[in-house]
Write an enzyme that holds these catalytic residues in place. Structure first.
Site, PDB file in Angstrom:
ATOM      1  N   GLU A 298       8.641  10.747  -7.965  1.00 47.19           N
ATOM      2  CA  GLU A 298       9.349  11.147  -6.863  1.00 47.19           C
ATOM      3  C   GLU A 298      10.383  10.057  -6.175  1.00 47.19           C
ATOM      4  O   GLU A 298      11.413  10.332  -5.619  1.00 47.19           O
ATOM      5  CB  GLU A 298       8.468  11.459  -5.654  1.00 47.19           C
ATOM      6  CG  GLU A 298       7.829  12.647  -5.789  1.00 47.19           C
ATOM      7  CD  GLU A 298       6.462  12.856  -4.716  1.00 47.19           C
ATOM      8  OE1 GLU A 298       6.195  11.924  -3.864  1.00 47.19           O
ATOM      9  OE2 GLU A 298       5.933  13.989  -4.754  1.00 47.19           O
ATOM     10  N   VAL A 299       9.718   8.761  -6.663  1.00 51.88           N
ATOM     11  CA  VAL A 299      10.802   7.896  -6.141  1.00 51.88           C
ATOM     12  C   VAL A 299      11.411   7.124  -7.188  1.00 51.88           C
ATOM     13  O   VAL A 299      10.629   6.605  -8.013  1.00 51.88           O
ATOM     14  CB  VAL A 299       9.892   6.697  -5.195  1.00 51.88           C
ATOM     15  CG1 VAL A 299      10.805   5.535  -5.210  1.00 51.88           C
ATOM     16  CG2 VAL A 299       9.398   7.329  -4.019  1.00 51.88           C
TER      17      VAL A 299
ATOM     18  N   ASN B 295       4.728   6.811 -13.293  1.00 48.74           N
ATOM     19  CA  ASN B 295       5.106   8.215 -13.677  1.00 48.74           C
ATOM     20  C   ASN B 295       6.543   7.799 -13.875  1.00 48.74           C
ATOM     21  O   ASN B 295       7.246   7.219 -13.268  1.00 48.74           O
ATOM     22  CB  ASN B 295       5.039   9.082 -12.386  1.00 48.74           C
ATOM     23  CG  ASN B 295       3.667   9.423 -11.957  1.00 48.74           C
ATOM     24  OD1 ASN B 295       2.835   9.574 -12.874  1.00 48.74           O
ATOM     25  ND2 ASN B 295       3.305   9.125 -10.649  1.00 48.74           N
TER      26      ASN B 295
ATOM     27  N   ARG C  16       0.877  -1.254   0.038  1.00 47.88           N
ATOM     28  CA  ARG C  16       0.115   0.001   0.051  1.00 47.88           C
ATOM     29  C   ARG C  16       0.690   1.227   0.015  1.00 47.88           C
ATOM     30  O   ARG C  16       1.763   1.521   0.715  1.00 47.88           O
ATOM     31  CB  ARG C  16      -0.852   0.069   1.284  1.00 47.88           C
ATOM     32  CG  ARG C  16      -2.174  -0.518   1.008  1.00 47.88           C
ATOM     33  CD  ARG C  16      -3.295  -0.383   1.978  1.00 47.88           C
ATOM     34  NE  ARG C  16      -3.813  -1.858   2.206  1.00 47.88           N
ATOM     35  CZ  ARG C  16      -4.778  -2.379   1.556  1.00 47.88           C
ATOM     36  NH1 ARG C  16      -4.953  -1.703   0.358  1.00 47.88           N
ATOM     37  NH2 ARG C  16      -5.219  -3.660   1.791  1.00 47.88           N
ATOM     38  N   ASP C  17       0.399   2.269  -0.758  1.00 47.48           N
ATOM     39  CA  ASP C  17       0.985   3.409  -0.734  1.00 47.48           C
ATOM     40  C   ASP C  17       0.935   4.341   0.368  1.00 47.48           C
ATOM     41  O   ASP C  17      -0.052   3.966   1.277  1.00 47.48           O
ATOM     42  CB  ASP C  17       0.515   4.431  -1.803  1.00 47.48           C
ATOM     43  CG  ASP C  17       1.167   5.691  -1.966  1.00 47.48           C
ATOM     44  OD1 ASP C  17       1.730   5.744  -3.488  1.00 47.48           O
ATOM     45  OD2 ASP C  17       1.413   6.661  -1.313  1.00 47.48           O
ATOM     46  N   ILE C  18       2.018   4.751   1.157  1.00 46.72           N
ATOM     47  CA  ILE C  18       2.053   5.296   2.546  1.00 46.72           C
ATOM     48  C   ILE C  18       1.139   6.556   2.508  1.00 46.72           C
ATOM     49  O   ILE C  18       0.745   6.906   3.591  1.00 46.72           O
ATOM     50  CB  ILE C  18       3.336   5.926   2.859  1.00 46.72           C
ATOM     51  CG1 ILE C  18       3.566   5.784   4.493  1.00 46.72           C
ATOM     52  CG2 ILE C  18       3.904   6.770   2.295  1.00 46.72           C
ATOM     53  CD1 ILE C  18       5.158   5.839   4.977  1.00 46.72           C
TER      54      ILE C  18
ATOM     55  N   HIS D 158       7.924   1.642 -10.218  1.00 44.29           N
ATOM     56  CA  HIS D 158       6.546   1.469  -9.557  1.00 44.29           C
ATOM     57  C   HIS D 158       5.336   1.600 -10.490  1.00 44.29           C
ATOM     58  O   HIS D 158       5.534   2.832 -11.109  1.00 44.29           O
ATOM     59  CB  HIS D 158       6.727   2.079  -8.098  1.00 44.29           C
ATOM     60  CG  HIS D 158       6.914   3.397  -8.253  1.00 44.29           C
ATOM     61  ND1 HIS D 158       7.841   3.931  -8.386  1.00 44.29           N
ATOM     62  CD2 HIS D 158       5.785   4.606  -8.268  1.00 44.29           C
ATOM     63  CE1 HIS D 158       7.454   5.406  -8.092  1.00 44.29           C
ATOM     64  NE2 HIS D 158       6.181   5.604  -8.132  1.00 44.29           N
TER      65      HIS D 158
END
Ligand code: 5GP
Ligand code: ZN
Length: 114
Positions: free
Chosen positions: A97-98, A89, A31-33, A102
């Site tokens: 961002e990361v 993305n 799950r995305d934080i 993903h």
């Protein structure tokens, strides 16, 4: 191979906690934080690949597995029929961002670009 300091590599290694939904064949879903939809899950290759710009380094079979795990997560979360967005993305203009490849799986409400 993992990358020092990469937050998703740390999740793969169990050094950072995450709510892991699936762990199979070189692919992890958690799950995305900072969930921005009722269901917001990230699906990643366990191997460190920084972005789609390095798609050539994705091991054979792993890209297909990412799609299969995304669909499996959607079925498990009960959003396969209502629908979901599958989004990657890539780079600054997409807001990546990361820098560990993903895919976002988002659903449970109407989700639209961007
Ligand atoms: P990007 O903008 O790179 O496509 O998305 C990165 C996503 O990773 C963001 O939605 C952000 O909330 C999520 N994220 C960043 N750090 C962590 C973390 O430590 N754990 C989890 N579960 N998600 C994270
Ligand atoms: Zn990584």
């Amino acid at each position: 191979m993992s990358d020092e300091g990469c937050v998703f590599c740390k999740i793969v290694k169990g050094e950072i906690e995450a709510e892991i939904l699936r762990d199979e064949d070189g692919v992890l879903a958690f799950r995305d934080i900072n969930g921005r939809a009722p269901v917001h899950v990230l699906v990643i290759p366990k191997e460190h690949i920084s972005s789609l710009a390095e798609v050539g380094n994705v091991p054979d079979g792993v890209a297909k597995r990412i799609f299969e795990v995304a669909q499996g997560v959607a079925e498990g979360e009960g959003i396969a029929e209502s629908g979901y967005a599958f989004r990657i993305n890539n780079g600054p203009d997409a807001g990546q961002e990361v820098f560990h490849l993903h895919a976002h799986v988002m659903g449970g409400e109407r989700v639209r670009m961007p």
